[in-house]
Design an enzyme around this catalytic site. Structure first.
Site, PDB file in Angstrom:
ATOM      1  N   LYS A 268     -49.347 -87.515 -12.998  1.00  0.00           N
ATOM      2  CA  LYS A 268     -48.968 -86.105 -12.965  1.00  0.00           C
ATOM      3  C   LYS A 268     -47.666 -85.984 -12.161  1.00  0.00           C
ATOM      4  CE  LYS A 268     -48.680 -81.743 -11.608  1.00  0.00           C
ATOM      5  NZ  LYS A 268     -47.572 -81.286 -10.760  1.00  0.00           N
TER       6      LYS A 268
ATOM      7  N   CYS B  81     -39.471 -88.327   2.938  1.00  0.00           N
ATOM      8  CA  CYS B  81     -40.590 -88.182   3.875  1.00  0.00           C
ATOM      9  C   CYS B  81     -40.351 -88.953   5.155  1.00  0.00           C
ATOM     10  CB  CYS B  81     -41.895 -88.615   3.217  1.00  0.00           C
ATOM     11  SG  CYS B  81     -41.845 -90.243   2.444  1.00  0.00           S
TER      12      CYS B  81
ATOM     13  N   GLU C 279     -41.958 -80.272   9.027  1.00  0.00           N
ATOM     14  CA  GLU C 279     -41.194 -81.014   8.022  1.00  0.00           C
ATOM     15  C   GLU C 279     -40.358 -80.032   7.196  1.00  0.00           C
ATOM     16  OE1 GLU C 279     -41.963 -84.764   5.133  1.00  0.00           O
ATOM     17  OE2 GLU C 279     -43.323 -83.069   4.847  1.00  0.00           O
TER      18      GLU C 279
ATOM     19  N   GLY D 255     -46.978 -86.321  -1.147  1.00  0.00           N
ATOM     20  CA  GLY D 255     -46.509 -84.942  -1.068  1.00  0.00           C
ATOM     21  C   GLY D 255     -46.754 -84.388   0.320  1.00  0.00           C
ATOM     22  N   SER D 256     -46.915 -83.091   0.413  1.00  0.00           N
ATOM     23  CA  SER D 256     -47.047 -82.435   1.707  1.00  0.00           C
ATOM     24  C   SER D 256     -48.423 -82.665   2.319  1.00  0.00           C
ATOM     25  CB  SER D 256     -46.805 -80.930   1.558  1.00  0.00           C
ATOM     26  OG  SER D 256     -47.901 -80.310   0.898  1.00  0.00           O
ATOM     27  N   THR D 257     -48.484 -82.542   3.632  1.00  0.00           N
ATOM     28  CA  THR D 257     -49.757 -82.691   4.334  1.00  0.00           C
ATOM     29  C   THR D 257     -50.731 -81.585   3.948  1.00  0.00           C
ATOM     30  OG1 THR D 257     -48.762 -83.871   6.184  1.00  0.00           O
ATOM     31  CG2 THR D 257     -50.817 -82.707   6.630  1.00  0.00           C
TER      32      THR D 257
ATOM     33  N   GLU E 125     -50.216 -90.161   0.876  1.00  0.00           N
ATOM     34  CA  GLU E 125     -48.982 -90.357   1.644  1.00  0.00           C
ATOM     35  C   GLU E 125     -48.376 -88.980   1.797  1.00  0.00           C
ATOM     36  OE1 GLU E 125     -45.409 -90.173   2.621  1.00  0.00           O
ATOM     37  OE2 GLU E 125     -44.894 -91.225   0.762  1.00  0.00           O
TER      38      GLU E 125
END
Length: 501
Positions: free
Chosen positions: A194, A305, A404, A247-249, A270
């Site tokens: 995806k 990142c 971030e 991606g994002s946390t 990650e």
């Protein structure tokens, strides 16, 4: 032999005029529209123009792809191939990506805005290397035999986990994807990829190359669409065995919830980072460290990142070093991404640009000193560009130094001792990467040991290759991409115990 000249901006623009965009989903070996017929606009951040309309998949498409992937897995058409045979097919896949480098690099640049020089060398070149390295490793991963009595034997083997859904980010669209689908495929799994709705074009194109390489139908599928629809559907699907995400946390946490609400699928994450770049006064080469600092914040427009967004510099050299960094950033000013000399291109879209500019405004409101940059650039182009930005007098309590940003915004902090540097570096929810610059070997090792980060670079920034694992501590995620450790995410370990009469 006559040397072929490198393509110019005009060459790339000419190639772009003849480029076709693969814009359908790839399910069970075929390009297909979304079942609903829905599409979304794929916009180029270079100039804001619409490149194509891409199929927007949802839960129905996810279910179709999962069924195809499951059927392929259970049939054994890929899983049961000898590892050496899977290796041959994956090597051909890597070779096809390398042969189509220009097309894929151009797609990456048009879609995501990164400079063509990096799309070609880092993204597409790195993707081919990731697949070929992984392929070469797969027939060298052995099982084990437990220490047993002479009338017994304990076999410890790895088996493919089943159906793997990989949800990947927009900043390195194909490279990050290859770090997941290459080991998953190598181990015999079926994969559903995806890509981000912000940059789906290369993933869709390489699906056809996977089939051309000989990967069987149903083994490699690509579902474009939004995270809230098709991404959520894959995360909740009862027949997806493993979910791999970058991606994002915030999204990573939600995916863990979805896994718990469904079939307790394995989830490998990650996530975000706010990496400290620590420069001691005894760094062996301050000019080199400054160049690396500039690259560490401006490369890929700061949309990395592991970007070195927090510069921790020893107080005694702060003014001197920050001046060197400011000078090093001159060559990282944004320019047209199709110019081969450009180092810094466009931010991925208007939404991300607004986010970055918002943080720059917030930094000034919080009391940090704006030393360089801070402005939008090339507004007349219709695209999304921002100058590399440096804030001094920052503190970890400020949002620009704790959150971030995913843009070229550097926060400069100072320290007086190794202990102070370590304390400030670890004062974050993240733990993805860090760097240390010092000529003192003892100090380097002590600092690296104390840093809570998955990667620590000493006297360099962003070092490593496919042989080194990649992943984070704390809220930067769990599991590792790259290296032999990546195979752990896509296998089950089975113990088989035999008794002899």
């Amino acid at each position: 032999m006559t040397k072929i000249p490198a393509p110019t901006r005009e060459d790339w623009e000419h190639l772009a005029t003849n480029l076709t965009f693969t814009n359908q989903a790839f399910i069970n070996g075929e390009y297909v529209d979304a079942l609903s017929g829905a599409t979304f606009a794929c916009e180029s951040p270079i100039d804001g123009r619409i490149l194509t309309q891409v199929a927007s998949c949802d839960a129905a498409d996810a279910d179709l792809a999962v069924k195809a992937a499951r059927n392929a897995f259970e049939s054994g058409i890929w899983r049961d191939l000898p590892p050496a045979k899977r290796k041959q097919i994956l090597l051909k896949f890597a070779d096809l990506i390398a042969k189509n480098r220009d097309e894929l690099a151009l797609l990456e640049t048009l879609d995501m805005g990164k400079p063509i020089r990096f799309s070609s060398s880092v993204d597409i070149g790195g993707t081919a290397r990731a697949i070929s390295w992984t392929a070469e490793a797969i027939d060298k991963v052995y099982g084990e035999i437990a220490p047993t009595p002479t009338n017994q034997m304990g076999l410890i083997t790895r088996e493919a986990v089943g159906v793997v859904a990989a949800i990947v980010p927009w900043n390195f669209p194909l490279l990050m994807a290859s770090w997941k689908f290459a080991p998953a495929l190598a181990m015999g799994n079926s994969v559903i990829l995806k890509p981000s709705e912000k940059s789906p074009l290369t993933a869709l194109r390489v699906a056809g190359l996977a089939k051309e390489a000989g990967i069987p139908d149903g083994v490699f599928n690509v579902l474009p669409g939004f995270g809230t629809t098709v991404g959520k559907a894959l995360a909740l699907h009862m027949d997806v065995d493993t979910l791999a995400f970058t991606g994002s946390t915030a999204v990573a946490k939600q995916l863990m919830i979805y896994a718990g609400e469904s079939n307790m699928k394995r989830v490998w994450l990650e996530a975000g980072g706010k990496s400290p770049n620590i420069v001691f006064a005894d760094a062996p080469n301050l000019e080199k460290a400054a160049e690396a600092t500039a690259q560490g914040i401006a490369f890929n427009m700061g949309q990395v990142c592991t970007a070195g967004t927090r510069l921790l510099v020893e107080a005694s050299i702060k003014d001197k070093f920050v001046t060197l960094v400011k000078a090093a950033l001159v060559k990282w000013q944004p320019n047209h991404p199709l110019d081969p000399n450009t180092l810094n291109g466009a931010i991925v879209d208007k939404q991300q640009l607004s986010k970055v500019l918002g943080y720059i405004e917030k930094g000034q409101q919080e009391g940090a000193s704006l030393l360089a940059g801070g402005e939008q650039a090339f507004q007349e182009s219709g695209g999304y560009y921002v100058q590399p930005t440096v804030f001094t007098d920052a503190k970890n309590t400020m949002q620009i130094a704790s959150e971030e940003i995913f843009g070229p915004v550097l926060s400069v902090l100072t320290f007086d001792s190794m202990e102070d540097a370590i304390k400030q570096a670890n004062d974050t929810i993240y733990g993805l990467a860090a760097a240390v610059w010092t000529a003192d070997l003892n100090k380097a090792h002590k600092t690296a040991k104390a840093l809570r980060a998955g990667s620590v670079w000493i006297n360099n920034y962003d070092g490593g290759d496919m042989t080194a694992p990649f992943g984070g501590f704390k809220q930067s995620g769990k599991g590792r991409d790259k290296s032999l450790h990546a195979f752990d995410k896509y296998t089950e370990i089975k113990a088989t115990w035999l008794s002899f009469e």
